[in-house]
Design an enzyme around this catalytic site. Structure first.
Site, PDB file in Angstrom:
ATOM      1  N   HIS A  55     -34.015  44.512 -39.249  1.00  0.00           N
ATOM      2  CA  HIS A  55     -35.469  44.718 -38.950  1.00  0.00           C
ATOM      3  C   HIS A  55     -35.786  43.540 -37.784  1.00  0.00           C
ATOM      4  O   HIS A  55     -35.117  42.487 -37.819  1.00  0.00           O
ATOM      5  CB  HIS A  55     -36.149  44.518 -40.169  1.00  0.00           C
ATOM      6  CG  HIS A  55     -37.577  44.475 -40.096  1.00  0.00           C
ATOM      7  ND1 HIS A  55     -38.360  43.462 -39.884  1.00  0.00           N
ATOM      8  CD2 HIS A  55     -38.609  45.596 -40.268  1.00  0.00           C
ATOM      9  CE1 HIS A  55     -39.624  43.863 -39.599  1.00  0.00           C
ATOM     10  NE2 HIS A  55     -39.820  45.024 -40.075  1.00  0.00           N
ATOM     11  N   ASP A  85     -44.121  51.671 -41.608  1.00  0.00           N
ATOM     12  CA  ASP A  85     -44.045  50.445 -41.429  1.00  0.00           C
ATOM     13  C   ASP A  85     -45.274  49.583 -41.748  1.00  0.00           C
ATOM     14  O   ASP A  85     -46.029  48.852 -41.227  1.00  0.00           O
ATOM     15  CB  ASP A  85     -43.909  50.029 -39.779  1.00  0.00           C
ATOM     16  CG  ASP A  85     -43.312  48.665 -39.376  1.00  0.00           C
ATOM     17  OD1 ASP A  85     -43.249  47.762 -40.356  1.00  0.00           O
ATOM     18  OD2 ASP A  85     -43.073  48.237 -38.406  1.00  0.00           O
TER      19      ASP A  85
HETATM   20  C1  GRE Z   1     -43.146  44.833 -38.802  1.00  0.00           C
HETATM   21  O1  GRE Z   1     -42.613  44.298 -39.871  1.00  0.00           O
HETATM   22  O2  GRE Z   1     -42.785  45.522 -38.264  1.00  0.00           O
HETATM   23  C2  GRE Z   1     -44.123  43.633 -38.111  1.00  0.00           C
HETATM   24  C3  GRE Z   1     -44.249  42.492 -38.517  1.00  0.00           C
HETATM   25  C4  GRE Z   1     -45.602  41.593 -38.011  1.00  0.00           C
HETATM   26  C5  GRE Z   1     -46.294  42.302 -37.086  1.00  0.00           C
HETATM   27  C6  GRE Z   1     -45.941  43.475 -36.701  1.00  0.00           C
HETATM   28  C7  GRE Z   1     -45.177  44.267 -37.195  1.00  0.00           C
HETATM   29  O3  GRE Z   1     -43.531  41.790 -39.383  1.00  0.00           O
HETATM   30  O4  GRE Z   1     -44.894  45.553 -36.840  1.00  0.00           O
HETATM   31 ZN    ZN Z   2     -41.320  46.377 -40.329  1.00  0.00          ZN
END
Ligand code: GRE
Ligand code: ZN
Length: 326
Positions: free
Chosen positions: A164, A287
């Site tokens: 991620h 997400d």
């Molecule tokens: C994600 O987990 O994809 C994420 C973040 C913070 C901001 C935007 C986002 O962790 O998509």
């Molecule tokens: Zn994410």
């Protein structure tokens, strides 16, 4: 489509909540923090409304990866994994878990991964990019040789690893100076994660562990679009790839990676990914809480792919990859 499975869906505990602050406009914080802390209220309502039967939950970002102190990193990982295991136990038909891992210490990460799979029943790990180790201004990527024992454990457990995004550290982000709007999901997340994935391919990790499976979000972080060029630049030189790995980037992308639709609800991008890796390696995701589940679901349920592919991407591929029985 009913019965979808989504797998880049985040929650936070109090210790990691503030890691999600600062990415989105200030006025959204009350909403975002409520979304990320909620498990069985609004989240399940959103799932029901949008045909999502099951979420595989993961901790928010960067969380554990941004805790340089290894004992503290281990403590937060274990605590969040224990909390998640309780939620999964309460809602076995709606949730599964991805482990948060203290990769600051390979032995601790291996032990926690084994505990999460063998004792807590988790179906994989989700890790937020590089780890800061001991010193805050450090970035350790998992192609480095010291992480090989960890990959050995992942291969033995036969569960996927979700890579991620996180942002690069300020000292490593000169290219974004003066352009803070390019940080986060706009661009920096994808760039950071794509390079990390290419490093894993090039180091030979998948020659050592041919069955190891990495999951990338956001329709593959740009890699499906660029992978041909990675392999075929300057083809007239007939120069073999100058990296330790034995095979091409494309071959690893096709055999060791799965791609999710998280945060990238674009049919053109989906078709590109399907043409590069095939519908068998693509998985629906939203997400949440950073994206809306309805935005993901309304797009996915009507995008112009075959119904057979929609069933695979929406549900069947995830059931198989994670060995889930519902
Ligand atoms: C994600 O987990 O994809 C994420 C973040 C913070 C901001 C935007 C986002 O962790 O998509
Ligand atoms: Zn994410």
């Amino acid at each position: 489509m009913e019965g979808k499975i989504a797998l880049e869906e985040h929650y936070a505990i109090e210790d990691t909540l503030m890691d999600s602050a600062g990415y989105l406009p200030e006025h959204t914080w009350a909403e975002l923090s409520a979304r990320v802390l909620d498990i069985e209220g609004r989240r399940i309502e959103e799932m029901d409304r949008n045909g999502v039967e099951l979420m595989i939950l993961s901790l928010n970002a960067p969380a554990v990866q941004a805790i340089p102190d290894r004992r503290r990193a281990n403590e937060v990982a274990r605590k969040s994994n224990d909390v998640l295991a309780e939620w999964v136990e309460r809602h076995p038909g709606r949730f599964r878990g991805f482990a948060a891992l203290p990769l600051q210490d390979v032995d601790m990460a291996c032990a926690e991964m084994q505990r999460c799979v063998n004792d807590l029943g988790f179906v994989g790990a989700l890790v937020n990019g590089f780890s800061q180790i001991d010193e805050p201004d450090t970035a350790y990527y998992y192609d480095l040789p010291q992480f090989r024992p960890f990959w050995q454990v992942m291969a033995e457990l036969e569960v996927p690893f979700y890579l991620h995004p996180r942002n690069p550290l300020p000292s490593m982000a000169q290219i974004y100076d003066g352009h803070p709007w390019l940080m986060g999901p706009t661009w920096a997340f994808g760039q950071e994660t794509a390079v990390h994935a290419l490093r894993l391919m090039a180091c030979g990790l998948f020659d050592e562990h041919p069955d190891l499976q990495i999951v990338l979000g956001h329709m593959g972080e740009g890699l499906p679009f660029s992978i041909w060029r990675c392999d075929n630049r300057n083809a007239w030189t007939e120069a073999p790839p100058a990296y330790p790995a034995k095979r091409t980037f494309s071959e690893y992308l096709q055999e060791n990676f799965y791609i999710t639709t998280s945060g990238n609800f674009r049919t053109q991008a989906l078709i590109n990914a399907m043409l590069e890796v095939g519908a068998d390696r693509i998985l629906f995701s939203a997400d949440w809480p950073f994206e809306n589940i309805d935005h993901a679901a309304i797009w996915f349920d009507s995008c112009t792919i075959s119904e057979a592919d929609r069933r695979k991407i929406g549900r069947l591929n995830s059931l198989e990859l994670f060995g889930i029985e519902l």
